[in-house]
Design a protein around this motif. Structure first.
Motif, mmCIF file in Angstrom:
data_model
loop_
_atom_site.group_PDB
_atom_site.id
_atom_site.type_symbol
_atom_site.label_atom_id
_atom_site.label_comp_id
_atom_site.label_asym_id
_atom_site.label_seq_id
_atom_site.Cartn_x
_atom_site.Cartn_y
_atom_site.Cartn_z
ATOM 1 N N GLY A 420 0.816 -1.208 0.000
ATOM 2 C CA GLY A 420 0.000 0.000 0.000
ATOM 3 C C GLY A 420 0.853 1.263 0.000
ATOM 4 O O GLY A 420 0.711 2.126 -0.889
ATOM 5 N N PRO A 421 1.754 1.428 0.972
ATOM 6 C CA PRO A 421 2.642 2.593 0.957
ATOM 7 C C PRO A 421 3.515 2.654 -0.298
ATOM 8 O O PRO A 421 3.776 3.736 -0.827
ATOM 9 C CB PRO A 421 3.499 2.403 2.212
ATOM 10 N N ALA A 422 3.949 1.494 -0.780
ATOM 11 C CA ALA A 422 4.778 1.474 -1.987
ATOM 12 C C ALA A 422 4.011 2.050 -3.165
ATOM 13 O O ALA A 422 4.519 2.893 -3.921
ATOM 14 C CB ALA A 422 5.229 0.052 -2.304
ATOM 15 N N PRO A 442 10.836 5.031 -15.959
ATOM 16 C CA PRO A 442 10.247 3.800 -16.514
ATOM 17 C C PRO A 442 10.175 2.664 -15.489
ATOM 18 O O PRO A 442 9.218 1.881 -15.483
ATOM 19 C CB PRO A 442 11.195 3.452 -17.664
ATOM 20 N N ALA A 443 11.175 2.582 -14.609
ATOM 21 C CA ALA A 443 11.148 1.538 -13.576
ATOM 22 C C ALA A 443 10.006 1.764 -12.606
ATOM 23 O O ALA A 443 9.375 0.798 -12.138
ATOM 24 C CB ALA A 443 12.484 1.522 -12.833
ATOM 25 N N ALA A 444 9.714 3.024 -12.287
ATOM 26 C CA ALA A 444 8.595 3.329 -11.392
ATOM 27 C C ALA A 444 7.274 2.904 -12.018
ATOM 28 O O ALA A 444 6.412 2.309 -11.357
ATOM 29 C CB ALA A 444 8.578 4.822 -11.072
ATOM 30 N N ARG A 445 7.099 3.182 -13.317
ATOM 31 C CA ARG A 445 5.859 2.795 -13.992
ATOM 32 C C ARG A 445 5.720 1.269 -14.047
ATOM 33 O O ARG A 445 4.620 0.731 -13.852
ATOM 34 C CB ARG A 445 5.825 3.403 -15.396
ATOM 35 N N ALA A 446 6.844 0.593 -14.310
ATOM 36 C CA ALA A 446 6.799 -0.876 -14.359
ATOM 37 C C ALA A 446 6.451 -1.453 -12.983
ATOM 38 O O ALA A 446 5.677 -2.411 -12.877
ATOM 39 C CB ALA A 446 8.140 -1.416 -14.843
ATOM 40 N N ALA A 447 7.007 -0.872 -11.925
ATOM 41 C CA ALA A 447 6.716 -1.354 -10.577
ATOM 42 C C ALA A 447 5.247 -1.153 -10.225
ATOM 43 O O ALA A 447 4.622 -2.017 -9.595
ATOM 44 C CB ALA A 447 7.612 -0.643 -9.571
ATOM 45 N N LEU A 448 4.691 -0.018 -10.638
ATOM 46 C CA LEU A 448 3.266 0.232 -10.374
ATOM 47 C C LEU A 448 2.389 -0.774 -11.112
ATOM 48 O O LEU A 448 1.396 -1.278 -10.567
ATOM 49 C CB LEU A 448 2.903 1.655 -10.798
ATOM 50 N N ARG A 449 2.744 -1.060 -12.363
ATOM 51 C CA ARG A 449 1.965 -2.055 -13.114
ATOM 52 C C ARG A 449 2.030 -3.417 -12.423
ATOM 53 O O ARG A 449 1.034 -4.139 -12.345
ATOM 54 C CB ARG A 449 2.480 -2.164 -14.543
ATOM 55 N N ALA A 450 3.197 -3.775 -11.908
ATOM 56 C CA ALA A 450 3.352 -5.063 -11.237
ATOM 57 C C ALA A 450 2.553 -5.111 -9.932
ATOM 58 O O ALA A 450 2.016 -6.159 -9.564
ATOM 59 C CB ALA A 450 4.831 -5.330 -10.958
ATOM 60 N N LEU A 451 2.451 -3.964 -9.245
ATOM 61 C CA LEU A 451 1.686 -3.926 -7.999
ATOM 62 C C LEU A 451 0.196 -4.051 -8.264
ATOM 63 O O LEU A 451 -0.554 -4.580 -7.435
ATOM 64 C CB LEU A 451 1.969 -2.621 -7.249
ATOM 65 N N GLU A 453 -3.792 -2.778 -9.050
ATOM 66 C CA GLU A 453 -4.700 -1.925 -8.298
ATOM 67 C C GLU A 453 -4.933 -2.515 -6.911
ATOM 68 O O GLU A 453 -4.913 -3.741 -6.737
ATOM 69 C CB GLU A 453 -6.037 -1.795 -9.033
ATOM 70 N N PRO A 454 -5.183 -1.649 -5.905
ATOM 71 C CA PRO A 454 -5.469 -2.182 -4.568
ATOM 72 C C PRO A 454 -6.782 -2.958 -4.563
ATOM 73 O O PRO A 454 -7.702 -2.665 -5.313
ATOM 74 C CB PRO A 454 -5.570 -0.927 -3.700
ATOM 75 N N SER A 455 -6.859 -3.975 -3.725
ATOM 76 C CA SER A 455 -8.059 -4.810 -3.631
ATOM 77 C C SER A 455 -9.226 -3.992 -3.103
ATOM 78 O O SER A 455 -9.086 -3.225 -2.157
ATOM 79 C CB SER A 455 -7.795 -6.003 -2.716
ATOM 80 N N PRO A 459 -7.163 -5.011 2.747
ATOM 81 C CA PRO A 459 -6.079 -5.967 2.988
ATOM 82 C C PRO A 459 -6.624 -7.267 3.565
ATOM 83 O O PRO A 459 -7.615 -7.274 4.271
ATOM 84 C CB PRO A 459 -5.197 -5.234 4.007
ATOM 85 N N PRO A 460 -5.990 -8.399 3.225
ATOM 86 C CA PRO A 460 -6.463 -9.681 3.767
ATOM 87 C C PRO A 460 -6.263 -9.765 5.275
ATOM 88 O O PRO A 460 -5.367 -9.121 5.834
ATOM 89 C CB PRO A 460 -5.569 -10.702 3.043
ATOM 90 N N GLU A 461 -7.151 -10.532 5.917
ATOM 91 C CA GLU A 461 -7.010 -10.708 7.358
ATOM 92 C C GLU A 461 -5.782 -11.576 7.651
ATOM 93 O O GLU A 461 -5.484 -12.507 6.934
ATOM 94 C CB GLU A 461 -8.270 -11.403 7.930
ATOM 95 N N ARG A 462 -5.112 -11.243 8.749
ATOM 96 C CA ARG A 462 -3.941 -12.026 9.129
ATOM 97 C C ARG A 462 -4.404 -13.244 9.909
ATOM 98 O O ARG A 462 -5.278 -13.154 10.746
ATOM 99 C CB ARG A 462 -2.983 -11.187 9.985
#
Length: 462
Positions: A420-422, A442-451, A453-455, A459-462
């Motif tokens: 989430g913070p990332a 470009p690395a920032a855009r690629a990292a965002l694509r890999a992350l 959209e948030p669910s 966040p899943p329960e622990r």
């Protein structure tokens, strides 16, 4: 309050713009039918002397004349302490403008000669030594010299910009703010406004910084001074991702003072972001040839690398290392630039070692960001996040809105699986300036694509 001052500045700028001045992002010529009678231009030596006395950038040709005149005068008057201080200060300015670190030992010798001739009540020599220490990135020494100068001459406004630069380099932003308050009580010229802009920028007050630089450019008395402030406005525009405004300011600065290589390097940066790679390469080469700054070699090498020209990139990286060694011979601390290079293109462990030492000496925000990134590249992500937080959290003094800083923090959080913070910090980096680096944007855009959209379920329960 700064923001109310900003509104008053913009009202003044709007009225001046109607008369045809260089202000903000608007470049307007004076009407041809209303010629202005200009005063006679001072001789080069006196003009450089006046610029140094006003804390303003001096033109390189004028500095050359002034230095020649002072050297000739001191051969006949070797005990003139004030002339030795002026010569030393002129050497510092010439070294800063040309990146010739060999001038700094000459500057130190002249300034020490001044103090030897007049050991007490010689604040001009102490100011010169503070300027020299700042140019060498020895901010602790610069702070000491500036404070000593103020003890001898407490109301001399010219010392405060030197102190503010030193305090900023040491990470003491509260101290820099107090010094700025005192400076603005004592003086209100263009150099003061430019220094205020730097403080506002570090606090994240972009509009105030932009307004202060617009004021400074409009009130500047000499072309070299005006060009420096236009170049600063270009840097602000670049940092917020406004490519056309940045390019307009950099070009205006280069036209006003063709010896201002920082404006040419700024143009190269923008041209690379616009995809005009051939023009960018040419502009970088000119800037680097005339002002051999290691940072320019790093940027040029990364541009080559982004184009797939790895052999050409290695040539620039080898040049960077050589330039850092040359500058070190003149007393310049190049560990920040070298550490950044080693983290991304060399040995991250070496980067950590260099930047840890730098952090112990002068714990500024730039060093915190660079050390955090080097630790990440070396695999120490938990410790890396601590330094990335210092560089980006306002509670730690990291108020500047910086795309590289946000990107570094986001990538460190991604490595720690703090998704989430990332995602938030990577988005912030690209929102601040989508073009901040030909390699890392470009690395920032690629990292965002890999992350992804948030669910929607959270966040899943622990």
């Amino acid at each position: 309050m700064p923001r109310s001052r900003s509104r008053r500045r913009w009202a003044l700028i709007a009225s001046l713009a109607a008369g045809g001045l260089v202000v903000g992002g608007v470049l307007v010529g004076l009407p041809a039918e209303a010629p202005v009678r200009s005063a006679p231009v001072p001789a080069p030596g006196p003009q450089a002397r006046a610029a140094l006395a006003a804390g303003a950038p001096a033109a390189l040709p004028d500095l050359t004349v002034l230095i020649g005149e002072q050297e000739a005068y001191l051969r006949a008057h070797p005990k003139d302490a004030r002339s030795w201080a002026l010569l030393g200060t002129a050497y510092v300015e010439q070294g800063r403008r040309t990146a010739e670190a060999a001038l700094y030992p000459k500057a130190e010798s002249a300034l020490r000669r001044s103090l030897k001739s007049t050991p007490k009540r010689n604040p001009d020599a102490l100011d010169g030594l503070a300027a020299l220490a700042n140019a060498r990135r020895d901010f602790r020494a610069a702070k000491g010299y500036a404070e000593a100068a103020l003890k001898e001459r407490p109301k001399h406004w010219r010392t405060y910009p030197l102190l503010i630069e030193a305090l900023t380099g040491l990470g003491d932003h509260k101290g820099a703010g107090r010094a700025l308050d005192r400076l603005t009580e004592l003086h209100s010229g263009p150099a003061v406004r430019a220094r205020a802009a730097a403080v506002y920028r570090d606090r994240g007050w972009r509009e105030d910084a932009q307004a202060a630089l617009a004021d400074a450019a409009a009130a500047a008395g000499a072309p070299a001074e005006r060009a420096a402030y236009l170049q600063g406005a270009g840097e602000l525009a670049w940092e917020r991702g406004d490519l056309q405004d940045a390019l307009r300011h950099f070009r205006a600065a280069a036209r006003t003072d063709p010896d201002l290589r920082a404006a040419q390097a700024g143009q190269a940066r923008v041209l690379a972001a616009l995809g005009r790679s051939s023009e960018a390469l040419s502009a970088y080469r000119v800037a680097l040839t005339r002002q051999p700054e290691p940072q320019y070699a790093l940027e040029l090498g990364e541009l080559y690398e982004s184009l797939g020209l790895r052999d050409a990139a290695r040539v620039e990286y080898d040049l960077l290392r050589a330039l850092v060694r040359q500058h070190a011979a003149g007393g310049v601390d190049g560990n920040l630039t070298l550490g950044r290079f080693e983290a991304d293109h060399g040995d991250p462990a070496t980067a950590v070692r260099l930047l840890r030492a730098e952090w112990r000496r002068q714990p500024g925000i730039e060093v915190a960001d660079a050390l955090g990134w080097a630790l990440h590249r070396a695999g120490a992500d938990k410790e890396a996040l601590r330094f990335a937080a210092i560089a980006t959290d306002k509670a730690h003094g990291g108020g500047v809105r910086s795309a590289p800083y946000a990107y570094h923090r986001g990538m460190i959080e991604r490595a720690l699986k703090q998704y989430g913070p990332a995602r938030r910090h990577l988005q912030e980096a690209l929102r601040i300036n989508p073009y901040f680096s030909v390699v890392h944007a470009p690395a920032a855009r690629a990292a965002l694509r890999a992350l992804g959209e948030p669910s929607e379920d959270g966040p899943p329960e622990r």
